[in-house]
Design a protein around this motif. Structure first.
Motif, short mmCIF file in Angstrom:
data_model
loop_
_atom_site.label_atom_id
_atom_site.label_comp_id
_atom_site.label_asym_id
_atom_site.label_seq_id
_atom_site.Cartn_x
_atom_site.Cartn_y
_atom_site.Cartn_z
N PRO A 50 33.37 51.68 41.78
CA PRO A 50 33.13 51.17 43.14
C PRO A 50 32.42 49.83 43.16
O PRO A 50 32.72 48.99 44.02
CB PRO A 50 32.26 52.26 43.79
CG PRO A 50 32.57 53.49 43.04
CD PRO A 50 32.85 53.05 41.64
N VAL A 51 31.52 49.59 42.22
CA VAL A 51 30.84 48.30 42.19
C VAL A 51 31.81 47.19 41.82
O VAL A 51 31.79 46.11 42.41
CB VAL A 51 29.64 48.35 41.22
CG1 VAL A 51 29.07 46.97 40.99
CG2 VAL A 51 28.56 49.27 41.77
N LEU A 52 32.68 47.46 40.86
CA LEU A 52 33.69 46.45 40.48
C LEU A 52 34.65 46.18 41.63
O LEU A 52 35.06 45.04 41.84
CB LEU A 52 34.44 46.89 39.23
CG LEU A 52 33.65 46.85 37.93
CD1 LEU A 52 34.49 47.39 36.78
CD2 LEU A 52 33.18 45.45 37.63
N VAL A 53 35.03 47.22 42.37
CA VAL A 53 35.90 47.03 43.53
C VAL A 53 35.18 46.22 44.60
O VAL A 53 35.75 45.32 45.22
CB VAL A 53 36.37 48.40 44.08
CG1 VAL A 53 37.01 48.26 45.44
CG2 VAL A 53 37.33 49.04 43.11
N LEU A 54 33.91 46.54 44.82
CA LEU A 54 33.12 45.83 45.82
C LEU A 54 32.99 44.35 45.51
O LEU A 54 33.02 43.51 46.40
CB LEU A 54 31.73 46.47 45.93
CG LEU A 54 30.79 45.91 46.96
CD1 LEU A 54 31.28 46.28 48.34
CD2 LEU A 54 29.40 46.42 46.74
N VAL A 55 32.86 44.02 44.25
CA VAL A 55 32.75 42.62 43.84
C VAL A 55 34.13 41.98 43.71
O VAL A 55 34.32 40.81 44.06
CB VAL A 55 31.97 42.52 42.51
CG1 VAL A 55 32.00 41.12 41.96
CG2 VAL A 55 30.55 42.98 42.71
N GLY A 56 35.10 42.73 43.23
CA GLY A 56 36.41 42.17 42.92
C GLY A 56 37.29 41.89 44.11
O GLY A 56 38.04 40.90 44.11
N LEU A 57 37.25 42.73 45.14
CA LEU A 57 38.13 42.51 46.29
C LEU A 57 37.84 41.22 47.04
O LEU A 57 38.78 40.47 47.34
CB LEU A 57 38.08 43.70 47.23
CG LEU A 57 39.05 44.83 46.92
CD1 LEU A 57 38.88 45.97 47.89
CD2 LEU A 57 40.47 44.34 46.93
N PRO A 58 36.59 40.90 47.36
CA PRO A 58 36.36 39.60 48.01
C PRO A 58 36.71 38.42 47.12
O PRO A 58 37.23 37.41 47.59
CB PRO A 58 34.86 39.61 48.33
CG PRO A 58 34.50 41.04 48.41
CD PRO A 58 35.37 41.73 47.41
N ALA A 59 36.47 38.55 45.81
CA ALA A 59 36.84 37.46 44.90
C ALA A 59 38.35 37.31 44.84
O ALA A 59 38.87 36.18 44.84
CB ALA A 59 36.28 37.74 43.51
N LEU A 60 39.08 38.41 44.81
CA LEU A 60 40.54 38.35 44.82
C LEU A 60 41.06 37.79 46.13
O LEU A 60 41.99 36.98 46.15
CB LEU A 60 41.12 39.74 44.58
CG LEU A 60 42.63 39.85 44.52
CD1 LEU A 60 43.16 39.09 43.31
CD2 LEU A 60 43.06 41.29 44.47
N GLY A 61 40.45 38.18 47.25
CA GLY A 61 40.85 37.63 48.55
C GLY A 61 40.61 36.14 48.64
O GLY A 61 41.42 35.40 49.18
N THR A 62 39.49 35.69 48.07
CA THR A 62 39.21 34.25 48.06
C THR A 62 40.21 33.51 47.19
O THR A 62 40.69 32.43 47.57
CB THR A 62 37.78 34.01 47.53
OG1 THR A 62 36.87 34.73 48.34
CG2 THR A 62 37.43 32.54 47.56
N LEU A 63 40.54 34.07 46.04
CA LEU A 63 41.51 33.44 45.15
C LEU A 63 42.89 33.34 45.80
O LEU A 63 43.53 32.29 45.75
CB LEU A 63 41.60 34.22 43.84
CG LEU A 63 42.54 33.66 42.79
CD1 LEU A 63 42.01 32.32 42.28
CD2 LEU A 63 42.70 34.64 41.65
N ILE A 64 43.32 34.40 46.44
CA ILE A 64 44.61 34.37 47.13
C ILE A 64 44.56 33.40 48.31
O ILE A 64 45.51 32.67 48.57
CB ILE A 64 45.00 35.79 47.59
CG1 ILE A 64 45.33 36.65 46.36
CG2 ILE A 64 46.19 35.76 48.54
CD1 ILE A 64 45.52 38.11 46.68
N GLY A 65 43.44 33.39 49.03
CA GLY A 65 43.29 32.50 50.18
C GLY A 65 43.31 31.03 49.83
O GLY A 65 43.72 30.20 50.64
#
Length: 106
Positions: A50-65
Motif C-alpha cells: 500500500p505504501v508503494l501504491v500510495l507513492v507510485g500512483l501520483p508519480a505515474l500520473g505525473t509522468l503520464i501527464g
C-alpha cells in the motif's frame, strides 16, 4: 509596436490546472491518512505494497501527464494536474476497495 496575435485564440489552462491540483490534494488526504495510521500500528514491512501504491500512483500520473499535449498557456501544467487528479481518484477507489475488503473478509 506590433502585438503578437498568435496566442490570442488559445485557451488558458492555468485556472483549470490549479483547480484540479486543489481537488487532487483533497482526494489524497484520506488515503495518505489511512496508510499512515496503518503503518504506525502494524509497521512498514506488512504494508509495503500500500505504501508503494500510495507513492507510485501520483508519480505515474505525473509522468503520464507530462506527455499529454495541450496547446495554450499552462497546457503542460494542465496535463500534469490532470494526471495527478486521476491518480487521486484511483487512490480513493483503491481506499474504498480496501475498506470493503476489510469489512467483508473478517
Amino acid at each position: 509596436m506590433i502585438a503578437d496575435s498568435s496566442g490570442q485564440d488559445q485557451h488558458s489552462y492555468k485556472p483549470f490546472a490549479s483547480a484540479l491540483l486543489l481537488l487532487s490534494a483533497i482526494l489524497m488526504v484520506m488515503p495518505v491518512r489511512r496508510v499512515m495510521i496503518e503503518v504506525n500500528e502494524h509497521g512498514l514491512r506488512q504494508l509495503l505494497v500500500p505504501v508503494l501504491v500510495l507513492v507510485g500512483l501520483p508519480a505515474l500520473g505525473t509522468l503520464i501527464g507530462t506527455f499529454l499535449r495541450f496547446s495554450g498557456p499552462g497546457g503542460r501544467f494542465f496535463g500534469i494536474a490532470l494526471g495527478i487528479f486521476f491518480a487521486g481518484v484511483s487512490l480513493m477507489a483503491l481506499l474504498a476497495y480496501w475498506f470493503y475488503y476489510s469489512i467483508t473478509h473478517i
